[in-house]
Scaffold this motif. Structure first.
Motif, mmCIF file in Angstrom:
data_model
loop_
_atom_site.group_PDB
_atom_site.id
_atom_site.type_symbol
_atom_site.label_atom_id
_atom_site.label_comp_id
_atom_site.label_asym_id
_atom_site.label_seq_id
_atom_site.Cartn_x
_atom_site.Cartn_y
_atom_site.Cartn_z
ATOM 1 N N TYR A 43 0.678 -1.326 -0.062
ATOM 2 C CA TYR A 43 -0.096 -0.128 0.021
ATOM 3 C C TYR A 43 0.940 1.114 0.110
ATOM 4 N N ARG A 44 0.262 2.416 -0.492
ATOM 5 C CA ARG A 44 0.871 3.494 -0.610
ATOM 6 C C ARG A 44 1.022 4.127 0.941
ATOM 7 N N ALA A 45 -0.123 4.265 1.724
ATOM 8 C CA ALA A 45 -0.223 4.674 3.024
ATOM 9 C C ALA A 45 0.430 3.805 3.911
ATOM 10 N N ALA A 46 1.449 4.119 4.907
ATOM 11 C CA ALA A 46 2.091 3.471 5.744
ATOM 12 C C ALA A 46 1.611 3.643 7.194
ATOM 13 N N TYR A 47 0.664 4.434 7.248
ATOM 14 C CA TYR A 47 0.281 4.715 8.733
ATOM 15 C C TYR A 47 -1.194 4.289 8.767
ATOM 16 N N ALA A 48 -1.661 3.982 10.134
ATOM 17 C CA ALA A 48 -2.864 3.824 10.781
ATOM 18 C C ALA A 48 -3.198 4.202 12.085
ATOM 19 N N ARG A 179 -6.223 3.287 -2.854
ATOM 20 C CA ARG A 179 -6.251 3.167 -4.158
ATOM 21 C C ARG A 179 -7.024 4.523 -4.693
ATOM 22 N N VAL A 180 -8.162 4.734 -4.239
ATOM 23 C CA VAL A 180 -9.143 5.721 -4.841
ATOM 24 C C VAL A 180 -8.690 7.063 -4.108
ATOM 25 N N GLN A 181 -8.080 7.396 -2.947
ATOM 26 C CA GLN A 181 -7.700 8.756 -2.631
ATOM 27 C C GLN A 181 -6.530 9.255 -3.551
ATOM 28 N N ASN A 182 -6.653 10.397 -4.151
ATOM 29 C CA ASN A 182 -5.831 11.274 -4.958
ATOM 30 C C ASN A 182 -4.387 11.347 -4.544
ATOM 31 N N ASP A 183 -4.232 11.731 -3.229
ATOM 32 C CA ASP A 183 -3.183 11.857 -2.656
ATOM 33 C C ASP A 183 -3.010 10.841 -1.376
ATOM 34 N N LEU A 184 -1.436 10.977 -1.072
ATOM 35 C CA LEU A 184 -1.183 9.877 -0.069
ATOM 36 C C LEU A 184 -1.187 10.582 1.239
ATOM 37 N N PRO A 185 -1.814 10.427 2.255
ATOM 38 C CA PRO A 185 -1.904 10.945 3.524
ATOM 39 C C PRO A 185 -0.987 10.079 4.568
ATOM 40 N N LYS A 196 -4.788 15.482 3.115
ATOM 41 C CA LYS A 196 -4.618 14.817 1.916
ATOM 42 C C LYS A 196 -5.817 13.601 1.729
ATOM 43 N N GLY A 197 -6.213 13.252 2.967
ATOM 44 C CA GLY A 197 -7.250 12.186 2.821
ATOM 45 C C GLY A 197 -7.499 11.624 4.440
ATOM 46 N N MET A 198 -8.190 10.472 4.329
ATOM 47 C CA MET A 198 -8.406 9.791 5.425
ATOM 48 C C MET A 198 -7.588 8.552 5.715
ATOM 49 N N LEU A 199 -7.333 8.385 7.073
ATOM 50 C CA LEU A 199 -6.515 7.174 7.414
ATOM 51 C C LEU A 199 -7.692 6.312 8.528
ATOM 52 N N MET A 200 -7.492 4.958 8.378
ATOM 53 C CA MET A 200 -8.392 4.331 9.185
ATOM 54 C C MET A 200 -8.146 4.277 10.549
ATOM 55 N N GLY A 201 -8.846 4.350 11.587
ATOM 56 C CA GLY A 201 -8.947 4.036 13.077
ATOM 57 C C GLY A 201 -9.481 2.787 13.302
ATOM 58 N N GLU A 202 -9.621 2.402 14.746
ATOM 59 C CA GLU A 202 -10.247 1.240 15.427
ATOM 60 C C GLU A 202 -10.893 1.823 16.594
ATOM 61 N N GLY A 203 -12.012 1.398 16.925
ATOM 62 C CA GLY A 203 -12.360 1.513 18.181
ATOM 63 C C GLY A 203 -14.033 0.995 18.181
ATOM 64 N N ALA A 204 -14.551 1.513 19.377
ATOM 65 C CA ALA A 204 -15.912 1.167 19.719
ATOM 66 C C ALA A 204 -16.374 2.069 20.939
ATOM 67 N N ALA A 205 -17.555 2.328 20.974
ATOM 68 C CA ALA A 205 -18.362 3.251 21.938
ATOM 69 C C ALA A 205 -19.781 2.902 22.138
ATOM 70 N N THR A 271 -10.668 14.447 4.328
ATOM 71 C CA THR A 271 -10.555 14.480 2.860
ATOM 72 C C THR A 271 -10.763 15.964 2.329
ATOM 73 N N PRO A 272 -10.044 16.380 1.506
ATOM 74 C CA PRO A 272 -10.508 17.882 0.959
ATOM 75 C C PRO A 272 -11.826 17.977 0.753
ATOM 76 N N ARG A 273 -12.542 17.080 0.266
ATOM 77 C CA ARG A 273 -13.940 17.232 -0.231
ATOM 78 C C ARG A 273 -14.850 17.153 0.954
ATOM 79 N N ASN A 274 -14.637 16.519 2.076
ATOM 80 C CA ASN A 274 -15.484 16.648 3.082
ATOM 81 C C ASN A 274 -15.180 17.770 3.815
ATOM 82 N N ASP A 275 -13.857 18.218 4.276
ATOM 83 C CA ASP A 275 -13.421 19.151 4.752
ATOM 84 C C ASP A 275 -13.996 20.554 4.483
ATOM 85 N N THR A 276 -13.844 20.717 3.065
ATOM 86 C CA THR A 276 -14.428 22.167 2.409
ATOM 87 C C THR A 276 -15.988 22.103 2.554
ATOM 88 N N THR A 277 -16.589 20.827 2.265
ATOM 89 C CA THR A 277 -18.045 20.971 2.335
ATOM 90 C C THR A 277 -18.803 21.167 3.801
#
Length: 377
Positions: A43-48, A179-185, A196-205, A271-277
């Motif tokens: 994968y391009r993304a190296a963090y989570a 693969r679908v995010q344009n930039d690599l966050p 540049k985009g979102m990265l996955m987290g984990e958890g429950a509430a 993500t740029p689209r979510n944040d600006t909207t």
């Protein structure tokens, strides 16, 4: 009309209790880690933003289910319910359910029965829960579950409902986003010009919601109203009109005005689209509403916890109101132009009286939910 929140619990990468999570958010410590769940070379993304509970060199099935039963048990105890939930509906919001378990079964032959893929199986075994529902409403799922809980109470179906959300990172989901995010966050940085985009987290509430005045323990906060809609505008791009309708409807259901809101827990997916909207919609909503509410986005530290993210933000909102403190948005140094005028908390926690909080959750496919919560004073 209000509904009492009498119990809460949460687990995330930054803490195993609501108090630990809130303290970590206020401290603003960087919490992303190099990816360990999957082969990073793919994968391009190296963090989570993963929860560190896997055995070294391996993975475990049913992690989302274990977190779910943990937070349900803790929230029930917090509300003084005990572990017999045979008469209490349990509503669960999720995006992936136990998809990671299915991946491990297919790839490694992990021992996962078909029944293990359903949260209801574990909830019945652990608590005797007879009435369970799972809502897979993308990133708004747990707030959808909250809205359904208030409807069940008002319809006379129950006096008490447990609402929860849980998600574990899945390789199929991580790979798709990669693969679908344009930039690599390298990090999730909501509302910052470097996002540049979102990265996955984990958890429950989880929270326990009860008909007003019927609980035996102290009230931690009150739900004033929950708005839900699905604008179906686009598979991934948020629709400002759909989000605007959700916010306005939430205010109407709660009987509040924009000027009454003291805190907004932003969806803030990075993500740029979510944040600006989201920023543009909120500028319009709160225009003319005095100095406006404080705003923060916890995904900068927890990552995007998917279906449980809305409820995790709600738990943090309750603690923020109790402590009269708003955690900062980690890494927010240069806000995007669309956020000009919004009171985004930067650098260090912001102190102040907080009575009414708005919690945003916006999912793929235009699945929107907004909750309004009031402090219990």
């Amino acid at each position: 009309m209000t509904w009492d929140i009498t119990g809460m619990a949460a687990v995330a990468n930054v803490g195993a209790t609501p108090g630990e999570i809130f303290a970590a958010l206020c401290a603003g410590r960087e919490s992303r880690r190099p990816l360990i769940a999957f082969d990073p070379d793919k994968y391009r993304a190296a963090y989570a933003y993963e929860i560190d509970d896997r055995p070294e060199g391996g993975d475990l099935p049913r992690r989302a289910t274990r977190w779910l039963t943990t937070v349900v048990r803790q929230a029930a105890a917090d509300a003084g319910l005990g572990e017999d939930l045979s008469q209490v509906p349990v509503l669960v919001g999720t995006t992936m359910r136990e998809q990671r378990s299915l991946e491990l079964r297919w790839r490694d032959g992990a021992d996962v029965a078909l029944a293990d893929l359903h949260f209801g199986t574990a909830l019945k075994a652990a608590f005797g829960a007879c009435t369970t529902y799972t809502f897979a409403n993308a990133c708004s799922a747990s707030l959808y579950a909250l809205g359904m809980a208030t409807d069940m109470i008002e319809a006379g179906m129950a006096d008490t409902v447990v609402v929860a959300g849980t998600d574990a990172a899945t390789e199929s989901g991580f790979g798709t986003l990669d693969r679908v995010q344009n930039d690599l966050p390298d990090a999730l940085r909501p509302f910052d010009a470097t996002h540049k985009g979102m990265l996955m987290g984990e958890g429950a509430a989880a929270v326990v919601v009860q008909r007003a005045g019927t609980g035996s323990g102290p009230v931690q906060a009150r739900v004033r109203g929950v708005s839900m809609n699905c604008d179906a505008h686009h598979a991934t791009a948020p629709d400002p009109d759909g989000i605007t309708r959700a916010v306005i409807d939430a205010h109407s259901r709660a009987g509040v005005r924009a000027s009454d809101i003291d805190l907004v827990m932003l969806h803030g997916s990075g993500t740029p689209r979510n944040d600006t909207t989201e920023a543009s919609v909120l500028r319009q909503i709160f225009q003319g509403a005095g100095e406006g509410p404080r705003m923060t986005a916890i995904k900068a530290m927890t990552g995007h916890t998917l279906g449980g993210s809305g409820l995790l933000s709600l738990v943090v909102a309750v603690l923020a109101m109790k402590n009269r403190t708003v955690p900062p948005v980690l890494g927010l140094a240069d806000p995007i132009p669309e956020a000009a005028g919004l009171r985004l908390v930067q650098g260090s926690p912001a102190a102040g009286e907080l009575v009414i909080a708005q919690i945003d959750a916006f999912g793929f496919g235009g699945i929107n939910a907004v909750a309004i919560v009031e402090a219990a004073r």
